[in-house]
Motif scaffolding. Structure first.
Motif, short mmCIF file in Angstrom:
data_model
loop_
_atom_site.label_atom_id
_atom_site.label_comp_id
_atom_site.label_asym_id
_atom_site.label_seq_id
_atom_site.Cartn_x
_atom_site.Cartn_y
_atom_site.Cartn_z
N GLU A 133 1.56 -39.41 -130.30
CA GLU A 133 0.30 -39.11 -129.63
C GLU A 133 -0.70 -38.48 -130.60
OE1 GLU A 133 1.74 -36.68 -126.48
OE2 GLU A 133 2.26 -38.39 -125.18
N PHE A 134 -0.20 -37.60 -131.46
CA PHE A 134 -1.08 -36.98 -132.46
C PHE A 134 -1.62 -38.03 -133.42
CE2 PHE A 134 -1.32 -35.36 -136.84
CZ PHE A 134 -2.39 -34.46 -136.71
N LEU A 135 -0.74 -38.90 -133.90
CA LEU A 135 -1.14 -39.91 -134.88
C LEU A 135 -2.18 -40.85 -134.27
CD1 LEU A 135 -0.31 -40.42 -137.79
CD2 LEU A 135 1.37 -42.08 -136.99
N GLU A 136 -1.96 -41.26 -133.03
CA GLU A 136 -2.86 -42.21 -132.40
C GLU A 136 -4.20 -41.59 -132.00
OE1 GLU A 136 -0.64 -44.10 -129.29
OE2 GLU A 136 0.31 -45.51 -130.68
N SER A 137 -4.28 -40.25 -132.12
CA SER A 137 -5.57 -39.60 -131.85
C SER A 137 -6.52 -39.70 -133.04
CB SER A 137 -5.34 -38.13 -131.50
OG SER A 137 -4.92 -37.38 -132.66
N LYS A 138 -6.00 -40.15 -134.18
CA LYS A 138 -6.82 -40.26 -135.39
C LYS A 138 -7.57 -41.59 -135.37
CE LYS A 138 -5.33 -36.39 -137.16
NZ LYS A 138 -6.24 -35.24 -137.33
N ASN A 139 -8.88 -41.54 -135.66
CA ASN A 139 -9.69 -42.76 -135.58
C ASN A 139 -9.40 -43.74 -136.71
OD1 ASN A 139 -10.91 -41.48 -137.74
ND2 ASN A 139 -12.80 -40.96 -136.64
N PHE A 140 -8.71 -43.30 -137.76
CA PHE A 140 -8.39 -44.22 -138.85
C PHE A 140 -7.01 -44.87 -138.68
CE2 PHE A 140 -7.55 -39.82 -140.24
CZ PHE A 140 -6.20 -39.88 -140.50
N VAL A 141 -6.34 -44.61 -137.54
CA VAL A 141 -5.03 -45.19 -137.26
C VAL A 141 -5.19 -46.38 -136.30
CG1 VAL A 141 -2.83 -44.79 -136.08
CG2 VAL A 141 -3.72 -43.08 -137.66
N ASP A 142 -4.54 -47.49 -136.63
CA ASP A 142 -4.51 -48.68 -135.78
C ASP A 142 -3.42 -48.49 -134.72
OD1 ASP A 142 -4.32 -51.16 -134.59
OD2 ASP A 142 -4.46 -52.28 -136.47
N LYS A 143 -3.82 -48.24 -133.48
CA LYS A 143 -2.85 -47.95 -132.42
C LYS A 143 -1.96 -49.14 -132.11
CE LYS A 143 -5.82 -44.52 -130.27
NZ LYS A 143 -7.09 -44.49 -129.59
N THR A 144 -2.40 -50.33 -132.46
CA THR A 144 -1.58 -51.52 -132.19
C THR A 144 -0.56 -51.76 -133.29
OG1 THR A 144 -3.06 -53.07 -133.34
CG2 THR A 144 -3.54 -52.56 -131.03
N LYS A 145 -0.63 -50.96 -134.35
CA LYS A 145 0.31 -51.10 -135.47
C LYS A 145 0.86 -49.73 -135.86
CE LYS A 145 -1.94 -55.22 -137.35
NZ LYS A 145 -2.63 -55.82 -138.52
N THR A 146 1.44 -49.05 -134.87
CA THR A 146 2.03 -47.74 -135.09
C THR A 146 3.53 -47.83 -134.80
OG1 THR A 146 -0.01 -46.62 -134.44
CG2 THR A 146 2.01 -45.31 -134.44
N GLY A 147 4.36 -47.34 -135.71
CA GLY A 147 5.80 -47.44 -135.53
C GLY A 147 6.54 -46.22 -136.01
N ILE A 148 7.88 -46.27 -135.90
CA ILE A 148 8.72 -45.14 -136.28
C ILE A 148 9.80 -45.63 -137.24
CG2 ILE A 148 10.42 -43.44 -135.45
CD1 ILE A 148 8.91 -43.26 -132.87
N ILE A 149 10.07 -44.83 -138.26
CA ILE A 149 11.23 -45.05 -139.13
C ILE A 149 12.16 -43.87 -138.90
CG2 ILE A 149 12.06 -45.20 -141.50
CD1 ILE A 149 9.41 -46.44 -142.27
#
Length: 257
Positions: free
Chosen positions: A233-249
């Motif tokens: 949720e924190f990461l996707e709040s950033k305007n430079f992050v593509d919410k459709t290409k967010t994942g976890i390792i």
């Protein structure tokens, strides 16, 4: 009438061993191809014993053991903060303790003695070196469900984006954001590589570890999943992050999380 003498049973008081027990006990643990020194500084405070654990090849920090058990033939040191325990047996002369270091499901042989052990092999360091071709930002974000604040490091490319993004979730045991062990920082190495390839990367300290709030010892994998969700949720709040290409390792237990 014949006089019967009473049978006397003498127990050896542990105080007789105090001088032998007191002081610094040193040994070397082998993990794979790497060897590193592990020491326990044992002192008597009033009527009980305290021990501080040190791993001088890893850092200069000392960690107080929250459980110390000594008997005439055995010893237990537990440092729950680090998820490490040592259980061993004294030799007959009380000059050596042979046992196992336990961390998670792993066990490693260790022999402790009062002999000083000098550093022989410098562990191979994995530290990305500045200047970095990406931005580095120290961040904090909240897990509102647990009421805690987590601390981490965000690395991301120059430019407006939006960029694909990943979150690094650590394995079992208390881990800092870099999964530091023996001067190895695998999460830092992975973050450095991915951000050089154009990815946003968030890595963070486990709850209750280093700069993150909360209690690691009472947390479950489900709690860690809530922390990972807060990171998303924190990461996707950033305007430079593509919410459709967010994942976890996830590493080890982090894969389950």
């Amino acid at each position: 009438m014949k006089k019967i003498l009473p049978l006397l049973v003498f127990a050896i008081p542990f105080s007789l061993y105090s001088q032998q027990w007191q002081g610094k006990w040193n040994g070397v643990v082998s993990i794979g191809e790497q060897n590193f020194r592990l020491s326990y500084l044992l002192n008597q405070e009033g009527d009980h014993w305290v021990a501080d654990m040190m791993s001088p090849d890893q850092s200069d920090n000392q960690f107080r053991c929250d459980r110390v058990h000594l008997s005439s033939d055995s010893v237990v040191f537990e440092a729950s903060q680090m998820g490490i325990a040592f259980r061993g047996k004294f030799n007959d002369s009380h000059t050596e303790i042979s046992g196992l270091v336990e961390q998670g499901d792993s066990k490693y042989p260790l022999i402790l003695s009062k002999k000083e052990i000098r550093k022989s092999i410098k562990p191979r360091s994995q530290n990305p070196i500045e200047p970095f071709p990406y931005k580095v930002e120290e961040v904090k974000f909240s897990n509102t469900k647990a009421g805690i604040e987590l601390s981490g490091t965000l690395t991301y490319p120059e430019g407006k984006g939006p960029f694909a993004a990943v979150i690094l979730v650590s394995g079992s045991g208390p881990q800092d954001r870099d999964e530091t062990i023996l001067d190895h920082r695998p999460f830092w190495v992975i973050a450095d590589y991915l951000s050089r390839q154009g990815y946003v990367v968030l890595r963070y300290d486990d709850r209750g570890v280093f700069q993150s709030g909360g209690n690691f010892l009472t947390a479950t994998s489900l709690d860690f999943a809530d922390d990972a969700l807060a990171a998303i949720e924190f990461l996707e709040s950033k305007n430079f992050v593509d919410k459709t290409k967010t994942g976890i390792i996830g590493h080890s237990e982090g894969g389950l999380v």
